[in-house]
Design a protein around this motif. Structure first.
Motif, PDB file in Angstrom:
ATOM      1  N   ILE A  85       0.846  -1.209   0.000  1.00 57.23           N
ATOM      2  CA  ILE A  85       0.000   0.000   0.000  1.00 57.23           C
ATOM      3  C   ILE A  85       0.870   1.244   0.000  1.00 57.23           C
ATOM      4  N   GLY A  86       1.740   1.345   0.977  1.00 59.83           N
ATOM      5  CA  GLY A  86       2.696   2.441   1.053  1.00 59.83           C
ATOM      6  C   GLY A  86       2.046   3.797   1.063  1.00 59.83           C
ATOM      7  N   ALA A  87       2.572   4.700   0.203  1.00 57.56           N
ATOM      8  CA  ALA A  87       2.104   6.086   0.174  1.00 57.56           C
ATOM      9  C   ALA A  87       0.723   6.240  -0.422  1.00 57.56           C
ATOM     10  N   ALA A  88       0.181   5.149  -0.950  1.00 58.86           N
ATOM     11  CA  ALA A  88      -1.174   5.255  -1.484  1.00 58.86           C
ATOM     12  C   ALA A  88      -2.182   5.543  -0.376  1.00 58.86           C
ATOM     13  N   ARG A  89      -1.831   5.182   0.865  1.00 56.64           N
ATOM     14  CA  ARG A  89      -2.700   5.504   1.997  1.00 56.64           C
ATOM     15  C   ARG A  89      -1.847   6.106   3.100  1.00 56.64           C
ATOM     16  N   LEU A  90      -2.075   7.387   3.359  1.00 58.49           N
ATOM     17  CA  LEU A  90      -1.294   8.090   4.375  1.00 58.49           C
ATOM     18  C   LEU A  90      -1.981   7.981   5.718  1.00 58.49           C
ATOM     19  N   LEU A  91      -1.215   7.631   6.730  1.00 59.62           N
ATOM     20  CA  LEU A  91      -1.749   7.450   8.077  1.00 59.62           C
ATOM     21  C   LEU A  91      -1.649   8.778   8.833  1.00 59.62           C
ATOM     22  N   VAL A  92      -2.658   9.601   8.666  1.00 54.58           N
ATOM     23  CA  VAL A  92      -2.698  10.915   9.314  1.00 54.58           C
ATOM     24  C   VAL A  92      -3.833  10.894  10.325  1.00 54.58           C
ATOM     25  N   PRO A  93      -3.550  11.153  11.604  1.00 55.19           N
ATOM     26  CA  PRO A  93      -4.630  11.182  12.603  1.00 55.19           C
ATOM     27  C   PRO A  93      -5.691  12.224  12.248  1.00 55.19           C
ATOM     28  N   ARG A  94      -6.903  11.969  12.724  1.00 57.29           N
ATOM     29  CA  ARG A  94      -8.006  12.854  12.379  1.00 57.29           C
ATOM     30  C   ARG A  94      -7.749  14.293  12.836  1.00 57.29           C
ATOM     31  N   ALA A  95      -7.222  14.480  14.039  1.00 61.61           N
ATOM     32  CA  ALA A  95      -6.958  15.840  14.529  1.00 61.61           C
ATOM     33  C   ALA A  95      -5.923  16.543  13.654  1.00 61.61           C
ATOM     34  N   ALA A  96      -4.900  15.795  13.256  1.00 62.20           N
ATOM     35  CA  ALA A  96      -3.882  16.381  12.389  1.00 62.20           C
ATOM     36  C   ALA A  96      -4.450  16.713  11.018  1.00 62.20           C
ATOM     37  N   ARG A  97      -5.354  15.866  10.523  1.00 62.95           N
ATOM     38  CA  ARG A  97      -5.944  16.127   9.210  1.00 62.95           C
ATOM     39  C   ARG A  97      -6.813  17.393   9.246  1.00 62.95           C
ATOM     40  N   GLU A  98      -7.564  17.573  10.317  1.00 62.11           N
ATOM     41  CA  GLU A  98      -8.383  18.778  10.432  1.00 62.11           C
ATOM     42  C   GLU A  98      -7.512  20.030  10.535  1.00 62.11           C
ATOM     43  N   ARG A  99      -6.434  19.913  11.267  1.00 63.73           N
ATOM     44  CA  ARG A  99      -5.516  21.063  11.355  1.00 63.73           C
ATOM     45  C   ARG A  99      -4.912  21.370   9.991  1.00 63.73           C
ATOM     46  N   ALA A 100      -4.568  20.346   9.226  1.00 67.32           N
ATOM     47  CA  ALA A 100      -4.004  20.550   7.890  1.00 67.32           C
ATOM     48  C   ALA A 100      -5.026  21.219   6.971  1.00 67.32           C
ATOM     49  N   ARG A 101      -6.293  20.817   7.070  1.00 64.73           N
ATOM     50  CA  ARG A 101      -7.328  21.478   6.265  1.00 64.73           C
ATOM     51  C   ARG A 101      -7.445  22.964   6.626  1.00 64.73           C
ATOM     52  N   GLY A 102      -7.395  23.249   7.914  1.00 65.47           N
ATOM     53  CA  GLY A 102      -7.462  24.649   8.323  1.00 65.47           C
ATOM     54  C   GLY A 102      -6.290  25.462   7.797  1.00 65.47           C
ATOM     55  N   MET A 103      -5.105  24.886   7.783  1.00 63.92           N
ATOM     56  CA  MET A 103      -3.937  25.592   7.249  1.00 63.92           C
ATOM     57  C   MET A 103      -4.084  25.823   5.752  1.00 63.92           C
ATOM     58  N   ALA A 104      -4.602  24.842   5.020  1.00 62.30           N
ATOM     59  CA  ALA A 104      -4.811  25.012   3.583  1.00 62.30           C
ATOM     60  C   ALA A 104      -5.842  26.096   3.307  1.00 62.30           C
ATOM     61  N   ARG A 105      -6.912  26.112   4.102  1.00 61.03           N
ATOM     62  CA  ARG A 105      -7.939  27.139   3.929  1.00 61.03           C
ATOM     63  C   ARG A 105      -7.368  28.536   4.198  1.00 61.03           C
ATOM     64  N   GLU A 106      -6.549  28.662   5.212  1.00 58.72           N
ATOM     65  CA  GLU A 106      -5.936  29.959   5.526  1.00 58.72           C
ATOM     66  C   GLU A 106      -5.034  30.431   4.398  1.00 58.72           C
ATOM     67  N   TRP A 107      -4.293  29.520   3.787  1.00 67.78           N
ATOM     68  CA  TRP A 107      -3.413  29.908   2.670  1.00 67.78           C
ATOM     69  C   TRP A 107      -4.233  30.404   1.491  1.00 67.78           C
ATOM     70  N   LYS A 108      -5.326  29.726   1.159  1.00 72.23           N
ATOM     71  CA  LYS A 108      -6.167  30.136   0.026  1.00 72.23           C
ATOM     72  C   LYS A 108      -6.745  31.516   0.253  1.00 72.23           C
ATOM     73  N   GLU A 109      -7.196  31.778   1.469  1.00 69.17           N
ATOM     74  CA  GLU A 109      -7.755  33.095   1.761  1.00 69.17           C
ATOM     75  C   GLU A 109      -6.703  34.192   1.624  1.00 69.17           C
ATOM     76  N   ALA A 110      -5.498  33.923   2.112  1.00 70.29           N
ATOM     77  CA  ALA A 110      -4.415  34.915   1.982  1.00 70.29           C
ATOM     78  C   ALA A 110      -4.042  35.131   0.524  1.00 70.29           C
ATOM     79  N   ALA A 111      -4.052  34.075  -0.288  1.00 70.09           N
ATOM     80  CA  ALA A 111      -3.720  34.201  -1.709  1.00 70.09           C
ATOM     81  C   ALA A 111      -4.770  35.017  -2.452  1.00 70.09           C
ATOM     82  N   GLU A 112      -6.043  34.805  -2.138  1.00 66.31           N
ATOM     83  CA  GLU A 112      -7.090  35.578  -2.801  1.00 66.31           C
ATOM     84  C   GLU A 112      -6.999  37.052  -2.442  1.00 66.31           C
ATOM     85  N   ARG A 113      -6.603  37.356  -1.223  1.00 66.55           N
ATOM     86  CA  ARG A 113      -6.438  38.769  -0.838  1.00 66.55           C
ATOM     87  C   ARG A 113      -5.314  39.433  -1.614  1.00 66.55           C
ATOM     88  N   LYS A 114      -4.339  38.658  -2.059  1.00 70.78           N
ATOM     89  CA  LYS A 114      -3.214  39.212  -2.813  1.00 70.78           C
ATOM     90  C   LYS A 114      -3.502  39.323  -4.310  1.00 70.78           C
TER      91      LYS A 114
END
Length: 442
Positions: A85-114
């Motif tokens: 399986i390897g990298a086809a399935r990444l073992l990311v805890p749910r809390a970490a995944r939610e934090r990663a989504r929030g970071m991605a959302r913050e980057w998109k908002e900052a990019a649109e402002r620019k």
């Protein structure tokens, strides 16, 4: 540092070794596997720079490259331990995944402002896509953003692979056609090989078309540079060399030597390098003007005069040898100590320092003092019965001290005036007479 979960120290370690990127890329993945929580460790490490730069420095150094390097190295540490399986399935805890989504959302908002993702810096956009791919937080509704970033920065080496990781498999053919239409055939070849579409988009015709377009652009720039500065021609030469090197590398990487021999390309590259060297030599000779040696700094005057003085050095005693003769020594009148005080006006004071460096000092008005040889013959206490000079008509006709006064009394001038009048010149006498006459008149 990974075993201790020292994320700040880890990030500083990576930033300090930018010249050792290849070694870091090889050693970080196994080191990150030593972390108790690799996902949290990686996000903590890049938090000061990604998704937005939170450093307090006014113009901080761009460290998005370090974020990309760490996020890429985290993929093996987050992969499924099952080798099938390897990298086809990444073992990311749910809390970490939610934090990663929030970071991605913050980057998109900052990019649109620019102004949009197309106006972001290439390393920042690359870090965003790698962040989404590393923590498997790609969103279907964001595929349009991913595609725009991939096309805008298609020249980056990792973009074809990231496009597939982010779910753009069905859009790869359209992306390749868009790149060809924009004159980016070399990038289209890399995308075609990554997506397995090299049969649909044959690489050799694309590379030849890319070389032809680049040649036309170089000729246009060369024609324009013939009527302007030589800098444009030099830039065109550099760009043409870069194009040839990129095509040669692509042919070697894709094993296309049989279909596209390298001899002709290598010969063109050698000619361009030779022309660049000859032009640099010609420019160097023209700028030097054919002089065989450095020009002298100071030349003695042709009429036999002295050499111009060099800058005066900094002396500890604030003085230097001067060609000005020493001034005559004066003494003050023994009977006029009250009038021998230093003048409160700056134009009556002598210069406070003597650093003139072989030049004449500025002309400064000296105070009225008495030479020593004349003071010795002065007899203090002698009375003065009348003013020693006559008064001009403009001051009321004071010719004998009586004409302008109705009380029949001569003006009583200060004794200092009579004594000074014996030792000053005619101009000074007139000055003092006007001053005292005006005072007595008032």
């Amino acid at each position: 540092m990974c075993a201790r979960m020292d994320s700040a120290g880890f990030f500083g370690f990576v930033v300090a070794r930018r010249k050792e990127v290849d070694a870091l890329r090889a050693e970080m993945p196994p080191a990150l596997k030593c972390c108790v929580d690799p996902a949290k460790f990686v996000m903590d490490a890049v938090a000061d720079v990604f998704p937005v730069d939170r450093r307090e420095a006014k113009n901080p150094t761009d460290l998005a490259w370090a974020c990309v390097l760490i996020l890429e190295a985290a993929v093996p540490a987050l992969a499924d331990p099952d080798p099938e399986i390897g990298a086809a399935r990444l073992l990311v805890p749910r809390a970490a995944r939610e934090r990663a989504r929030g970071m991605a959302r913050e980057w998109k908002e900052a990019a649109e402002r620019k102004g949009g993702v197309e106006w972001t810096k290439p390393p920042d956009a690359h870090a965003f896509l790698q962040h989404v791919a590393t923590f498997a937080v790609a969103e279907r509704e964001d595929r349009g953003i991913y595609r725009r970033i991939v096309v805008s920065f298609s020249w980056r080496r990792q973009m074809p692979r990231l496009a597939l990781t982010l779910g753009l498999e069905e859009d790869m053919a359209d992306i390749i056609e868009e790149l060809i239409a924009k004159g980016q055939q070399l990038d289209a070849v890399n995308f075609a090989y990554e997506a397995g579409l090299q049969e649909k988009f044959p690489p050799v015709p694309l590379l030849k078309s890319y070389l032809a377009d680049s040649k036309k652009t170089s000729c246009t720039v060369s024609d324009n540079s013939s009527t302007s500065s030589g800098q444009s021609g030099s830039n065109a030469n550099k760009k043409e060399q870069s194009v040839l090197r990129a095509v040669i590398k692509c042919i070697e990487d894709r094993k296309l030597e049989a279909e596209f021999p390298l001899e002709d390309l290598q010969r063109q590259l050698e000619e361009l390098e030779k022309a660049k060297t000859e032009k640099k030599k010609a420019t160097s000779s023209a700028s030097s003007g054919g002089s065989s040696g450095p020009a002298t700094k100071r030349i003695r005057a042709s009429n036999g005069g002295p050499m111009p003085p060099a800058k005066a050095g900094r002396l500890t005693n604030n003085a230097c040898v001067s060609s000005t003769p020493a001034a005559t020594t004066f003494v003050r009148s023994p009977s006029h100590t009250s009038y021998a005080m230093a003048s409160p006006y700056p134009y009556d004071r002598p210069v406070g320092h003597g650093l003139y460096c072989n030049q004449s000092p500025p002309a400064i008005r000296e105070p009225y003092v008495y030479p020593a040889k004349e003071v010795t013959n002065f007899a203090p206490g002698l009375p003065y019965s009348s003013p020693p000079i006559s008064y001009p008509h403009a001051y009321g006709g004071y010719n004998n001290g009586m004409g302008a006064y109705n009380n029949g009394m001569a003006p009583a001038f200060h004794q200092a005036y009579y004594r000074l009048s014996d030792y000053v010149d005619e101009h000074s006498k007139q000055f003092f007479s006007k001053c005292f006459s005006f005072v007595d008149h008032v």
